[in-house]
Enzyme design. Structure first.
Site, PDB file in Angstrom:
ATOM      1  CG  ASN A   1      -1.504   1.369   1.683  1.00 54.64           C
ATOM      2  OD1 ASN A   1      -2.329   1.670   0.867  1.00 54.64           O
ATOM      3  ND2 ASN A   1      -0.997   1.850   2.688  1.00 54.64           N
TER       4      ASN A   1
ATOM      5  CE1 TYR B   1       0.814   7.694  -6.828  1.00 60.76           C
ATOM      6  CE2 TYR B   1      -1.094   8.492  -8.450  1.00 60.76           C
ATOM      7  CZ  TYR B   1      -0.581   7.697  -7.100  1.00 60.76           C
ATOM      8  OH  TYR B   1      -1.478   6.909  -6.544  1.00 60.76           O
TER       9      TYR B   1
ATOM     10  CE  LYS C   1       0.690   3.988  -7.046  1.00 59.29           C
ATOM     11  NZ  LYS C   1       0.984   3.085  -6.133  1.00 59.29           N
TER      12      LYS C   1
ATOM     13  CB  THR D   1      -5.828   9.608   2.208  1.00 55.75           C
ATOM     14  OG1 THR D   1      -5.449   9.804   0.746  1.00 55.75           O
ATOM     15  CG2 THR D   1      -6.660   8.514   2.349  1.00 55.75           C
TER      16      THR D   1
END
Length: 252
Positions: free
Chosen positions: A87, A154, A158, A192
């Site tokens: 994670n 990013y 990913k 988050t």
């Protein structure tokens, strides 16, 4: 008692996944650079079935040393299943190509991409001779498939973890003697710390910042608790397909 390993366990989705596994009577090993008071409460209230390992997941040597200790713990306990939730990740650097800092690029590539590969490889290698089913979840993002201004690092890390998951899943599926699984999981946009970082970006570095500001303003961010429960329902109630990238949108 089955066991779960969760990276980035100190906050956000990792914390909620750890809590959900504990509530499902799993032993949990949480990994992160720091702890918080909630995690200390885990250790006090869950009869020592939660343990935390402080680790710099950007340090290859530290990963190798501490995961060898985890492997020995698994071998000693001999659980039927081990769930591995990769994670931990970072959305930084949010900046245009040509303005990026080399050190932050290196750290992001390590944490988002190389670290899950190293962890997965070590566990599958060291536990190959044991009757332990390993279910690996690589947490990914919709950014893996959709280019976003300012997110070159990013997006690309990913996208890379998605292809890695598909190839590794193909390999695991072709091994008729193995019950091991590897999947990807896209949790979507959540409320988050990562979203906090995104909202703090500069307009010239991140052209879509207003879209993400609106997510918060309009209460469109899912809670990590809802997402973690959806993930565990997937893991416990679905016959997982090796190499598949599952999305929160198909689970809720």
């Amino acid at each position: 008692m089955d066991l779960a390993i969760v990276t980035g366990a100190s906050k956000g989705l990792g914390y909620e996944i750890s809590k959900a596994f504990l509530q499902s009577s799993f032993e949990v090993i949480g990994l992160s650079r720091s702890m918080n008071s909630n995690m200390n409460n885990f250790k006090k209230t869950q009869n020592n079935v939660y343990s935390h390992i402080q680790i710099d997941l950007c340090d290859i040597k530290e990963i190798e040393v501490k995961f060898k200790g985890i492997v020995q713990k698994i071998i000693t306990k001999q659980p039927k299943k081990v769930y591995v939730i990769n994670n931990a990740g970072m959305v930084d650097p949010i900046e245009r190509v040509g303005y990026l800092e080399a050190a932050i690029i290196e750290k992001a590539v390590q944490l988002n991409y190389l670290t899950p590969m190293l962890i997965n490889n070590l566990l599958l290698k060291e536990l190959i001779d044991y009757e332990i089913e390993i279910i690996i979840v690589n947490v990914t993002s919709g950014a893996a498939e959709h280019p976003i201004h300012g997110w070159s690092v990013y997006n690309s890390t990913k996208a890379a973890i998605n292809m890695y998951t598909k190839v590794a899943g193909l390999e695991l599926e072709s091994n008729m003697d193995s019950k091991n699984k590897m999947i990807g999981f896209n949790p979507g946009v959540m409320d988050t710390y990562m979203q906090y970082v995104i909202r703090g970006s500069k307009q010239d570095a991140f052209a879509e910042i207003n879209k993400f500001l609106d997510y918060k303003k309009n209460n469109e961010l899912r809670s990590p608790e809802v997402v973690s429960n959806a993930l565990l329902n997937l893991l416990f109630q679905t016959e997982l397909k090796n190499g598949r990238i599952y999305s929160i949108k198909e689970l809720l």
